[in-house]
Design a protein around this motif. Structure first.
Motif, mmCIF file in Angstrom:
data_model
loop_
_atom_site.group_PDB
_atom_site.id
_atom_site.type_symbol
_atom_site.label_atom_id
_atom_site.label_comp_id
_atom_site.label_asym_id
_atom_site.label_seq_id
_atom_site.Cartn_x
_atom_site.Cartn_y
_atom_site.Cartn_z
ATOM 1 N N LEU A 131 -55.365 27.598 -30.829
ATOM 2 C CA LEU A 131 -56.306 26.662 -30.998
ATOM 3 C C LEU A 131 -57.772 27.536 -31.044
ATOM 4 C CD1 LEU A 131 -55.068 23.638 -28.903
ATOM 5 C CD2 LEU A 131 -55.550 23.817 -31.537
ATOM 6 N N PHE A 132 -57.493 28.755 -30.282
ATOM 7 C CA PHE A 132 -58.895 29.221 -30.062
ATOM 8 C C PHE A 132 -59.088 30.513 -31.040
ATOM 9 C CE2 PHE A 132 -61.473 32.479 -27.931
ATOM 10 C CZ PHE A 132 -62.546 31.522 -27.270
ATOM 11 N N THR A 133 -57.993 31.179 -31.302
ATOM 12 C CA THR A 133 -58.429 32.570 -32.193
ATOM 13 C C THR A 133 -58.201 32.353 -33.567
ATOM 14 O OG1 THR A 133 -55.895 33.022 -32.112
ATOM 15 C CG2 THR A 133 -57.389 33.685 -30.204
ATOM 16 N N VAL A 134 -57.833 31.194 -34.075
ATOM 17 C CA VAL A 134 -57.420 31.070 -35.602
ATOM 18 C C VAL A 134 -58.591 30.599 -36.127
ATOM 19 C CG1 VAL A 134 -56.027 29.768 -37.381
ATOM 20 C CG2 VAL A 134 -55.053 30.703 -35.360
ATOM 21 N N MET A 135 -59.279 31.386 -37.023
ATOM 22 C CA MET A 135 -60.765 31.130 -37.521
ATOM 23 C C MET A 135 -60.717 31.466 -38.900
ATOM 24 S SD MET A 135 -62.414 29.669 -35.191
ATOM 25 C CE MET A 135 -62.441 29.458 -33.301
ATOM 26 N N ALA A 143 -50.459 22.640 -33.534
ATOM 27 C CA ALA A 143 -50.734 22.530 -35.069
ATOM 28 C C ALA A 143 -50.697 21.205 -34.939
ATOM 29 C CB ALA A 143 -49.358 23.414 -35.500
ATOM 30 N N VAL A 144 -49.834 20.354 -34.685
ATOM 31 C CA VAL A 144 -49.797 18.993 -34.876
ATOM 32 C C VAL A 144 -51.054 18.118 -34.461
ATOM 33 C CG1 VAL A 144 -48.802 16.555 -34.284
ATOM 34 C CG2 VAL A 144 -47.256 18.535 -34.419
ATOM 35 N N ARG A 173 -54.161 19.935 -34.329
ATOM 36 C CA ARG A 173 -55.138 20.553 -35.130
ATOM 37 C C ARG A 173 -55.071 20.120 -36.636
ATOM 38 N NH1 ARG A 173 -57.101 26.880 -34.808
ATOM 39 N NH2 ARG A 173 -59.039 26.551 -36.412
ATOM 40 N N PHE A 174 -53.842 20.163 -37.182
ATOM 41 C CA PHE A 174 -53.815 19.813 -38.432
ATOM 42 C C PHE A 174 -53.301 18.373 -39.076
ATOM 43 C CE2 PHE A 174 -53.012 24.428 -37.951
ATOM 44 C CZ PHE A 174 -53.865 24.904 -38.545
ATOM 45 N N GLY A 175 -52.941 17.620 -37.894
ATOM 46 C CA GLY A 175 -52.491 16.166 -38.196
ATOM 47 C C GLY A 175 -53.327 15.317 -37.422
ATOM 48 N N ALA A 176 -53.248 15.191 -35.986
ATOM 49 C CA ALA A 176 -53.956 14.262 -35.408
ATOM 50 C C ALA A 176 -55.476 14.334 -35.443
ATOM 51 C CB ALA A 176 -53.569 14.296 -33.863
ATOM 52 N N TRP A 177 -56.124 15.374 -35.466
ATOM 53 C CA TRP A 177 -57.542 15.656 -35.562
ATOM 54 C C TRP A 177 -57.924 16.902 -36.095
ATOM 55 C CZ3 TRP A 177 -60.384 15.612 -30.064
ATOM 56 C CH2 TRP A 177 -61.896 15.075 -30.160
ATOM 57 N N CYS A 178 -57.957 16.708 -37.453
ATOM 58 C CA CYS A 178 -58.526 17.897 -38.171
ATOM 59 C C CYS A 178 -59.901 17.532 -38.680
ATOM 60 C CB CYS A 178 -57.286 18.395 -39.459
ATOM 61 S SG CYS A 178 -57.864 19.526 -40.256
ATOM 62 N N TYR A 179 -60.847 17.647 -38.016
ATOM 63 C CA TYR A 179 -61.753 17.400 -38.431
ATOM 64 C C TYR A 179 -62.536 18.232 -39.345
ATOM 65 C CZ TYR A 179 -63.441 20.899 -34.679
ATOM 66 O OH TYR A 179 -63.540 22.067 -34.229
ATOM 67 N N GLU A 180 -62.080 19.572 -39.362
ATOM 68 C CA GLU A 180 -62.618 20.521 -40.729
ATOM 69 C C GLU A 180 -62.355 20.261 -42.007
ATOM 70 O OE1 GLU A 180 -61.026 22.924 -36.907
ATOM 71 O OE2 GLU A 180 -60.333 21.220 -38.014
ATOM 72 N N ARG A 181 -61.543 19.008 -42.118
ATOM 73 C CA ARG A 181 -61.173 18.654 -43.351
ATOM 74 C C ARG A 181 -62.669 17.837 -44.035
ATOM 75 N NH1 ARG A 181 -55.855 19.202 -44.735
ATOM 76 N NH2 ARG A 181 -54.374 19.105 -43.060
ATOM 77 N N ARG A 182 -63.316 17.504 -43.109
ATOM 78 C CA ARG A 182 -64.738 16.615 -43.564
ATOM 79 C C ARG A 182 -65.656 17.456 -43.790
ATOM 80 N NH1 ARG A 182 -61.879 13.356 -40.014
ATOM 81 N NH2 ARG A 182 -63.394 13.869 -38.361
ATOM 82 N N LEU A 183 -65.600 18.929 -43.280
ATOM 83 C CA LEU A 183 -66.729 19.731 -43.371
ATOM 84 C C LEU A 183 -66.545 20.695 -44.644
ATOM 85 C CD1 LEU A 183 -66.578 20.794 -39.520
ATOM 86 C CD2 LEU A 183 -67.873 19.089 -40.519
ATOM 87 N N PRO A 184 -67.730 21.109 -45.030
ATOM 88 C CA PRO A 184 -67.706 22.239 -45.856
ATOM 89 C C PRO A 184 -67.016 23.362 -45.522
ATOM 90 C CG PRO A 184 -69.852 22.083 -45.108
ATOM 91 C CD PRO A 184 -69.237 21.030 -44.395
ATOM 92 N N ALA A 185 -66.350 24.122 -46.415
ATOM 93 C CA ALA A 185 -65.630 25.395 -46.045
ATOM 94 C C ALA A 185 -66.456 26.440 -45.558
ATOM 95 C CB ALA A 185 -64.970 25.817 -47.536
#
Length: 513
Positions: A54-58, A153-154, A156-168
């Motif tokens: 959760l911390f290092t993947v950027m 991953a569940v 970050r990418f499923g329950a709470w993927c807030y990055e999907r609503r942010l610009p790349a």
């Protein structure tokens, strides 16, 4: 330092969500490991694996983050197997650890993914030393890593993927070069040398906890590119460790490893690590120290006993040992960056400033094209890239503006450069906002103003130029309808004023070598 943490802006509450999601993801990982029947060391390994996932993947995109997360066990499990297999062979273990350090740092040349995989591989070896993992525990610990990365991953990418609503986001910038001129290559050699020093001296200090020194050296090198940055980061790591030990003596030691309150404290530490990482390395290290102390409390090795610190009977000797090993690791990093293929602060700072200036010009050109009605012109990605580059400039200049820097002239010029670059970024953002207005129309003066910006940037980044950028001649003050010109004129003035601190006399450079 307190102000930076508690008053620092958090646009969109990104740091808050980042930290809250980490607590949720790591909590789920530990719960899954417990439900699977794993032992306490297995659950701790799983929790740390989830923390790293959760911390290092950027990566700049959600898809890229998912791919990197999937690859983490691919990089970590073979390293874990090697560490466990060499547990009873100290010489081979030490050589393998140094190899992991060098390869892990070298991998940063492949951008965010290489950085994440390198960190995960190193920390997998480190955790194996932390928990004294043997081949008999390998199957359980490997399963814990897989379950925990999946749990993270569940969330970050499923329950709470807030990055999907942010610009790349823009990909974090990496300095180029070739061979030993490449920063990542030099850092790989430096980190290996520094870790070798830390390993040898750390084992002299403690034959059981020596890996703390190697870990300190490794993390001092993360997110640095010059010897000045490394020196400052090493200082902050030691300071954060000192503060963390003081808090741990008051908060963690009295718990005596009690499961429920220690688990709550671990959750608070995780939140603190993720929430403060972007604004204060010292505060992040305070929380890391608290977390490590709490984990030792759970494992039953945190007791004052006869090994307490003299004069402080309530402070376990383990905490004093951690401070000593951290100091050894920081010293190893400092010696390496000073004497092994040094990367000067001046060279790195100059490179980042030039890239930021080129990005300023690219942003201006894209915004002007958008105003002129050019199809496909979009300055937004360039603005995101500029923010990344300015972050790197601030990091590279940090040694100059540090309170302990005694050279006031350089400190003053560095602050002036940062302020003017921030002015440039502010005007760029304003220009882009105007360009996004569908009613904004083309004005012939825009082309002339953009051309002047281009000339100003070229004058600043051309080392051989004999002329400095000139302040644009006075123009009638633009009206509200001419907001784009207002931002361009202000940008011209900021670029012209940058000439003074950037072109300081050769005997008094902006950043000392």
């Amino acid at each position: 330092m307190l102000k930076r943490v508690f008053v620092a802006p958090d646009p969109g509450r990104t740091r808050l969500r980042f930290a809250a999601r980490a607590v949720l993801g790591i909590g789920l990982a530990v719960a899954v490991c417990g439900a699977a029947g794993h032992s306490l060391p297995g659950a701790v390994t799983g929790g740390l694996a989830a923390l790293l996932a959760l911390f290092t993947v950027m990566d700049p995109t959600v898809r890229g983050q998912l791919v990197t997360t999937v690859l983490l066990p691919v990089a970590g499990l073979p390293v874990l197997a090697v560490a466990a297999g060499l547990h009873d062979h100290p010489v081979a273990r030490d050589l393998a650890f140094l190899a992991v350090v060098g390869v892990g740092v070298y991998a940063r040349r492949w951008g965010p993914r290489g950085h994440s995989l390198g960190v995960f591989a190193f920390m997998t070896f480190f955790v194996a030393q932390f928990l004294h993992t043997t081949t008999g525990q390998l199957a359980e610990v490997s399963a814990a890593v897989l379950l925990s990365v999946l749990s993270a991953a569940v969330v970050r990418f499923g329950a709470w993927c807030y990055e999907r609503r942010l610009p790349a986001a823009a990909a974090p910038a990496v300095l180029g070069g070739g061979g030993l001129d490449r920063v990542t290559t030099r850092q790989a050699v430096q980190a290996t040398a520094g870790a070798g020093f830390a390993l040898v001296v750390g084992q002299m200090v403690s034959g059981e906890r020596w890996y703390w020194a190697v870990g300190a050296t490794w993390w001092v090198f993360v997110n640095t590119a010059s010897r000045g940055e490394t020196l400052v980061r090493g200082f902050r790591r030691v300071l954060g460790t000192v503060l963390g030990i003081g808090v741990a003596a008051l908060v963690v030691v009295p718990l005596h490893g009690a499961a429920l309150p220690t688990a709550v404290l671990v959750a608070v530490c995780v939140f603190g690590i993720f929430y403060t990482a972007a604004v204060s390395y010292t505060w992040m290290m305070l929380w890391v120290t608290l977390l490590a102390t709490a984990l030792y409390g759970l494992l039953g090795v945190l007791a004052p006993g006869v090994h307490g610190v003299p004069g402080f009977p309530g402070v376990p000797g383990l905490l004093a040992l951690r401070l000593g090993e951290t100091a050894v690791g920081a010293l190893g990093a400092w010696l390496a960056v000073l004497f092994v293929l040094p990367v000067t602060t001046h060279a790195v700072t100059d490179a980042w400033i030039q890239r930021a200036l080129r990005c300023v010009h690219a942003c201006t050109a894209e915004a002007a094209a958008r105003l002129a009605g050019t199809a496909g012109a979009d300055p937004a990605p360039r603005v995101a890239e500029l923010e990344q580059l300015l972050g790197r400039v601030r990091l590279s200049v940090a040694p100059l503006v540090h309170p302990l820097n005694p050279v006031r002239g350089r400190k003053r010029r560095a602050r002036q450069v940062l302020a003017l670059l921030d002015d440039c970024a502010r005007e760029i953002r304003g220009l882009v906002a105007v360009a996004a207005d569908p009613e904004a129309s083309h004005d012939e003066r825009l082309a002339a103003a953009c051309h002047r910006v281009e000339l100003a940037v070229e004058a600043l980044i051309d080392d051989g130029a004999d002329t400095a950028p000139r302040v644009a001649p006075a123009h009638p003050r633009p009206t509200a309808a001419e907001a784009a010109l207002t931002h361009l004129h202000a940008l011209e003035h900021a670029l012209a004023e940058l000439a003074t601190p950037l072109r300081a006399p050769s005997g008094s450079p902006l950043v000392g070598a």
